[in-house]
Every structure is written in structure tokens, then in C-alpha cells.
Write an enzyme that holds these catalytic residues in place. Structure first.
Site, PDB file in Angstrom:
ATOM      1  N   GLY A 178       0.790  -1.228   0.000  1.00 10.97           N
ATOM      2  CA  GLY A 178       0.000   0.000   0.000  1.00 10.97           C
ATOM      3  C   GLY A 178       0.817   1.269   0.000  1.00 10.97           C
ATOM      4  O   GLY A 178       0.278   2.354  -0.204  1.00 10.97           O
TER       5      GLY A 178
ATOM      6  N   SER B 178       6.460   0.377  -4.090  1.00 11.83           N
ATOM      7  CA  SER B 178       7.116  -0.846  -4.558  1.00 11.83           C
ATOM      8  C   SER B 178       8.601  -0.777  -4.230  1.00 11.83           C
ATOM      9  O   SER B 178       9.217   0.285  -4.295  1.00 11.83           O
ATOM     10  CB  SER B 178       6.946  -1.011  -6.072  1.00 11.83           C
ATOM     11  OG  SER B 178       5.567  -1.022  -6.416  1.00 11.83           O
TER      12      SER B 178
ATOM     13  N   ASP C 215       2.954   0.317  12.546  1.00 12.34           N
ATOM     14  CA  ASP C 215       2.621  -0.894  11.787  1.00 12.34           C
ATOM     15  C   ASP C 215       3.699  -1.961  11.954  1.00 12.34           C
ATOM     16  O   ASP C 215       4.160  -2.558  10.983  1.00 12.34           O
ATOM     17  CB  ASP C 215       2.431  -0.538  10.308  1.00 12.34           C
ATOM     18  CG  ASP C 215       1.620  -1.597   9.552  1.00 12.34           C
ATOM     19  OD1 ASP C 215       0.850  -2.335  10.205  1.00 12.34           O
ATOM     20  OD2 ASP C 215       1.760  -1.689   8.322  1.00 12.34           O
TER      21      ASP C 215
END
Length: 337
Positions: A85, A88, A211
Site C-alpha cells: 500500500g 514498490s 505498523d
């Protein structure tokens, strides 16, 4: 995402990071609950195609082209490592010495969180956080758990980060899969001990990763003892550990119970919850961890684990954030010592 990172600055100089505030412009309720892996090397390397910049200002366009040329002259991009998300990531190397790097491409519309430095300039929070960490490092690249930022380029429509890439290394998600079952408890302890230490280090610098999960933990495998490295600071922020947040950034499945109840959460208790989630997944591979399932007692803690290990996991996964111990308290837990 199998990502890696690195040290240093960008072509226009380093912003002062002692002040400023977080500015998250786009709420992201969930950014990658899993991973999208790239093709294998056997299927051929994924090479990036040159991107045409749709810029009307001629002088700016020339400047952008020079920056692209500068990047390509300095680094060779190779195959894709992963995508998610927040962009890359490609393997690559620095041309002058063939030093391995990871090259992260982030479209500007996927730079969800920004930071305003002391000059009033807005930059990616990922860049700001990694530069702050780099400023306080006493050693060289690779000396601390967070991956180092080596270089970065703002190309107008996308951001390119050049990051340290430890070799050999694999993310914890793949590391567990390769084991074909739960990791031995003693090995999990080695990993969690390092992870908690890294989380305390971030907290001391008022950095909230937001995260931390098995996909964002890199394991260096070049020695007998696995070494933990933290990656992907794209959703992070600068904050006091007790400051309440009203917009959730991260993996929805792993959101702490307080977010589900009151739509509020804070750095310290959330990071402790994430320590519990990582340990659970390390010792209970298979079904993905979901906070909702855990709260319904659908994901029981294995009774084959030692009592100290079970207790460590339970205290990290305490439902009430006020009763959940702090990072510095769990660092002193008997299971880790």
C-alpha cells in the site's frame, strides 16, 4: 513487503527535525493486511520502466530529468522485492562499489503521512523519521535495528528512497514459513528481545512506527543468531506515547481493542499490543491474527509454551490499555531475561 533501508540524505540538504508536526492528509484505515510478493528471480528481473513526468513548467521538467539521471548514474535497479500500500521496492546496488541497496518507489498520492520541518517545508514522514534516527546514530550504517536511509529523491510525481539492504536477510513472515511450523520458543525470545529493545529506542525518540508486524521485521540470517531489523516507516509519526490518535493508520486486523471500542489509540499501549501480535504469529503460524478473533477467544494461546512465555503474551495482549504494561516494563519481563 520484503523491504530494506539505508542512511544519509538527499540532494537538497537535510531539514531540521527537532521541531515540526505530523500532517497526515489521507486517512488510511488499512494499508496491507498481507503481502503482495513479486516474481521470483527465475521468472526474470522486474526492471522499472522510465516514467514520463507530466510537468508544464519547462525549467522544472529539466530539473526533474537531471535528478532522474543523477539517480540512475548512482544506482542500478534490479528485480522487484515486493509491493504494498505504500509503494514498490526493488533490489539494486550502488554503482561505485556494488553495495547492495533497496530502492523504494512511492507515488506521491501514496505518501499518506507528511512532516513539516522547522523551515515550513513538508516532506515524507518516512524520510523525516529515518533522518532523525540517522542523526542520533553513533555508529555506521547497519549499527541499529531500524534500516538506514542512504539517499532520497523527490521527482515530483514520485519519491525514491534508497535504503540499506542487509544480505542475506528475509522478513519474519517468510522466516516463519521457511521453518514450516512455529519457531522454537528460545528463538522467538531472541527475536522479541531485540524487537522490544528497538521499540523502546523508537519511543525514546518520540517515534511511533504504527505498523510493526511480521512483514515489517527483517531477519538477518548471516550468523548463528537471527538479528532483527525494522523496515517500512511510511505510516509512522512523531508523537508522545500517551497522545491519543483519532485516525488509525496501519493493519486493520491488528488494531488494538481500544481502537475498536472508542476509535482512539496511543503509541505506547498500541506498540505493546503489536509486540504480543508478533509473538503470537511467531509461535502460532497458520491462521492470520485478527484482534476480533482473539477477543472472542477464537485464537487461544498454546498451552505447550512455557508459563513465562504465555504470561508475556497475555500481558502484551491485555484488552484494557490502562492495564497493559509499558514497553519498558515488558522489557523487564522474566521471559525476556
Amino acid at each position: 513487503m520484503d523491504q530494506d533501508s539505508a542512511k544519509q540524505t538527499k540532494t537538497r540538504g537535510s531539514p531540521a527535525l527537532s521541531g515540526g508536526h505530523e500532517s497526515c492528509n489521507t486517512p488510511v484505515q488499512e494499508v496491507t493486511v498481507g503481502k503482495r510478493k513479486s516474481r521470483t528471480d527465475d521468472e526474470g528481473a522486474n526492471r522499472e520502466k522510465k516514467r514520463r513526468l507530466d510537468i508544464k513548467d519547462t525549467e522544472l521538467e529539466v530539473c526533474q530529468e537531471v535528478t532522474v539521471a543523477e539517480f540512475e548514474a548512482k544506482y542500478q535497479q534490479q528485480y522487484m522485492l515486493g509491493a504494498g500500500g505504500c509503494g514498490s521496492v526493488f533490489a539494486g546496488f550502488r554503482r561505485k562499489d556494488y553495495h547492495p541497496v533497496a530502492i523504494k518507489h512511492i507515488p506521491k498520492d501514496q505518501v499518506y503521512c507528511k512532516h513539516q520541518d522547522d523551515t515550513g517545508r513538508e516532506i515524507s514522514i518516512e524520510v523525516a523519521v529515518m533522518m532523525r534516527l540517522q542523526e542520533e546514530k553513533s555508529g555506521s550504517v547497519g549499527a541499529s535495528a531500524p534500516i538506514s536511509l542512504l539517499d532520497w529523491y523527490d521527482l515530483g510525481q514520485e519519491l525514491i528512497l534508497v535504503l540499506e539492504r542487509p544480505v542475506p536477510a528475509v522478513d519474519l513472515y517468510e522466516y516463519i514459513l521457511a521453518n514450516k511450523g512455529p519457531l522454537p520458543e528460545e528463538e522467538a525470545k531472541i527475536i522479541l528481545r531485540q524487537l522490544v529493545k528497538a521499540a523502546v529506542h523508537l519511543q525514546d525518540n518520540e517515534i511511533f512506527h504504527r505498523d510493526i508486524k511480521v512483514e515489517n521485521i527483517l531477519i538477518e540470517t548471516g550468523s548463528d543468531v537471527p538479528r532483527v531489523r525494522l523496515i517500512d516507516f511510511g505510516l509512522s509519526c512523531f508523537t508522545k506515547q500517551e497522545t491519543l490518535k483519532g485516525v488509525f493508520y496501519g493493519t486493520r486486523w491488528h488494531a488494538p481493542p481500544e481502537w475498536r471500542r472508542s476509535r482512539q489509540y496511543s503509541a505506547g499501549p498500541t506498540t505493546v499490543w503489536q509486540m504480543g501480535v508478533v509473538l503470537f504469529q511467531t509461535l502460532h503460524p497458520g491462521e492470520p491474527f485478527k484482534t476480533s478473533s482473539f477477543l472472542k477467544n477464537l485464537l487461544p494461546i498454546s498451552e505447550t509454551l512455557s508459563e513465562k512465555c504465555q504470561d508475556f503474551m497475555r500481558v502484551c495482549l491485555t484488552q484494557d490499555p490502562k492495564e497493559r504494561p509499558s514497553l519498558k516494563q515488558i522489557r523487564l519481563h522474566p521471559w525476556l531475561n
